[in-house]
Design an enzyme around this catalytic site. Structure first.
Site, PDB file in Angstrom:
ATOM      1  N   GLU A   1       0.839  -1.207   0.000  1.00 60.32           N
ATOM      2  CA  GLU A   1       0.000   0.000   0.000  1.00 60.32           C
ATOM      3  C   GLU A   1       0.876   1.259   0.000  1.00 60.32           C
ATOM      4  O   GLU A   1       1.273   1.750   1.060  1.00 60.32           O
ATOM      5  CB  GLU A   1      -0.921  -0.008   1.245  1.00 60.32           C
TER       6      GLU A   1
ATOM      7  N   LYS B   1      -2.426  -1.960  -3.234  1.00 64.45           N
ATOM      8  CA  LYS B   1      -3.497  -1.133  -2.658  1.00 64.45           C
ATOM      9  C   LYS B   1      -3.104   0.328  -2.828  1.00 64.45           C
ATOM     10  O   LYS B   1      -2.446   0.921  -1.973  1.00 64.45           O
ATOM     11  CB  LYS B   1      -3.684  -1.490  -1.173  1.00 64.45           C
TER      12      LYS B   1
ATOM     13  N   GLY C   1     -10.195   8.893   2.617  1.00 63.95           N
ATOM     14  CA  GLY C   1     -10.907  10.052   3.158  1.00 63.95           C
ATOM     15  C   GLY C   1     -12.023  10.528   2.242  1.00 63.95           C
ATOM     16  O   GLY C   1     -12.724  11.495   2.564  1.00 63.95           O
TER      17      GLY C   1
ATOM     18  N   ARG D   1     -12.611   3.493   5.888  1.00 63.90           N
ATOM     19  CA  ARG D   1     -13.640   4.488   6.196  1.00 63.90           C
ATOM     20  C   ARG D   1     -14.834   4.418   5.245  1.00 63.90           C
ATOM     21  O   ARG D   1     -15.986   4.541   5.661  1.00 63.90           O
ATOM     22  CB  ARG D   1     -13.035   5.896   6.151  1.00 63.90           C
TER      23      ARG D   1
HETATM   24  C1  5MM Z   1      -5.207   4.537   4.192  1.00 64.03           C
HETATM   25  O1  5MM Z   1      -5.682   3.715   5.193  1.00 64.03           O
HETATM   26  C2  5MM Z   1      -6.048   2.399   4.806  1.00 64.03           C
HETATM   27  C3  5MM Z   1      -7.311   2.393   4.004  1.00 64.03           C
HETATM   28  O2  5MM Z   1      -8.303   3.073   4.744  1.00 64.03           O
HETATM   29  P1  5MM Z   1      -9.258   4.135   4.020  1.00 64.03           P
HETATM   30  O3  5MM Z   1     -10.047   3.360   3.006  1.00 64.03           O
HETATM   31  O4  5MM Z   1     -10.091   4.660   5.148  1.00 64.03           O
HETATM   32  O5  5MM Z   1      -8.380   5.172   3.405  1.00 64.03           O
HETATM   33  C4  5MM Z   1      -6.252   1.587   6.086  1.00 64.03           C
HETATM   34  O6  5MM Z   1      -6.221   0.213   5.806  1.00 64.03           O
HETATM   35  C5  5MM Z   1      -5.200   1.948   7.082  1.00 64.03           C
HETATM   36  O7  5MM Z   1      -3.977   1.482   6.662  1.00 64.03           O
HETATM   37  C6  5MM Z   1      -5.623   1.335   8.420  1.00 64.03           C
HETATM   38  O8  5MM Z   1      -6.801   1.985   8.839  1.00 64.03           O
HETATM   39  C7  5MM Z   1      -4.551   1.451   9.474  1.00 64.03           C
HETATM   40  O9  5MM Z   1      -4.156   2.780   9.595  1.00 64.03           O
HETATM   41  P2  5MM Z   1      -3.210   3.217  10.810  1.00 64.03           P
HETATM   42  O10 5MM Z   1      -3.046   4.708  10.593  1.00 64.03           O
HETATM   43  O11 5MM Z   1      -3.954   2.922  12.039  1.00 64.03           O
HETATM   44  O12 5MM Z   1      -1.949   2.459  10.692  1.00 64.03           O
END
Ligand code: 5MM
Length: 339
Positions: free
Chosen positions: A177, A219, A263, A294
């Protein structure tokens, strides 16, 4: 390397019109989301929230894999069934986030580097034994006046490639990712340029580390203007910019592409994915799906509010969101379906 197992897992994750559910928020991120939704930020509320998600009726019809977090992989439902077993019973492949978050990168002010490579081999062995069959590692790339720098991109992509190699050694499919974050006022063109550069470097590093792309899922972010950009663009334009960027920079051999939502509102993320499928039907060399956090969870979290009496309504919203994303993967989503 157990190539057959890797390819089988990657293929199963990308199957049909399904996608991935990212429920791997670290404690800090989860606390931030809970605070915004007015939910107490305790371990028991995090457990109860995750129970609400994994026990959603028919979730396995829409979701092929769910990404857990170290805390969550050891947790169980109130009845004592491990979440990992609940997912497997629903036909959902359990995965886990293995990066340990981002920190400031030394000598690169304003840029981030991801931690977690030390001891990763041992953690992967443990997670495999627990039942995880895929993992995720997130690199954060920030667009600023003087960033991202070449040094920051190279260091982050090198780590993603080292992580991917270690996963494959353990018969685990790595999701890589490289997120170019939406913060800022940059243009669509700038996002396309930076995303292209990052992807090019990622695949260079993956090749150097001899990673088998047939067992890798990408991703990426969608190509969009920054949140504060005065020049926002329409759905079709963003979808075109995203797919063109991927076609230029992502080898056809990769197992699949599953977008983060970054976001965007749930409706917009779904509409963008749908527009890509409408416009490029039959022309994409890889499966193209979602790995939203999200954009799938938010309506359910806002409705749940930490109360048992809201579980059913929240689960209904979670299922609806996921099935709308399935429709988008088929290119059959319309905004009217939201009501
Ligand atoms: C970018 O965040 C990932 C995808 O989430 P969105 O679809 O909300 O953008 C998400 O998988 C993220 O990696 C996880 O929520 C873990 O994030 P943190 O900041 O807790 O490592």
């Amino acid at each position: 390397m157990k190539t057959d197992e890797l390819i089988n897992t990657a293929t199963a994750l990308m199957t049909g019109d399904k996608g991935l559910l990212a429920m791997d928020e670290s404690i800090a991120t989860s606390s931030k989301r809970f605070e915004e939704a007015g939910i107490p930020t305790t371990i028991e509320y995090r457990r109860a929230y995750r129970e609400m998600i994994v026990t959603t009726p028919n979730l396995g019809k829409c979701i092929s894999g769910a990404i857990l977090f170290d805390e969550t992989i050891y947790q169980s439902t109130k009845k004592g069934v491990l979440f990992i077993d609940t997912l497997k019973k629903a036909g959902i492949i359990p995965g886990i986030k293995v990066d340990e978050g981002t920190v400031d990168m030394a000598n690169f002010p304003g840029e981030k580097i991801t931690e977690g490579i030390d001891g990763l081999r041992q953690r992967l062995e443990k997670y495999y034994d627990l039942g995880a069959r895929f993992t995720k590692w997130r690199a954060v790339i920030i667009i600023g006046e003087d960033s991202p720098t070449k040094g920051n991109i190279e260091a982050n992509m090198h780590l993603l490639a080292r992580y991917a190699a270690l996963c494959q050694e353990n018969a685990i499919v790595p999701i890589v990712e490289p997120e170019v974050v939406m913060d800022g006022d940059h243009s669509l063109k700038k996002c396309a340029k930076v995303t292209g550069k990052v992807l090019k470097e990622l695949f260079k590093q993956l090749a150097k580390q001899k990673v088998d792309l047939r067992g890798v899922i990408l991703k990426p972010n969608m190509v969009l203007p920054g949140i504060k950009s005065p020049k926002q663009v329409g759905i079709d334009k963003a979808a075109k910019a995203t797919v063109e960027c991927l076609l230029k920079n992502v080898p056809p051999t990769i197992a699949g592409v599953a977008f983060l939502s970054g976001g965007q509102s749930p409706q917009l993320a779904t509409a963008h994915l749908n527009a890509m499928h409408v416009k490029y039907k039959g022309k994409l060399p890889w499966p193209l799906t979602f790995s939203f956090a999200r954009a799938i969870q938010q309506p359910a979290m806002d409705t749940w509010k930490g109360l048992d009496k809201n579980i059913k309504a929240a689960q209904k919203l979670l299922y609806t969101r996921a099935s709308l994303d399935n429709a988008a993967r088929r290119g059959e989503y319309t905004p009217e379906m939201e009501s």
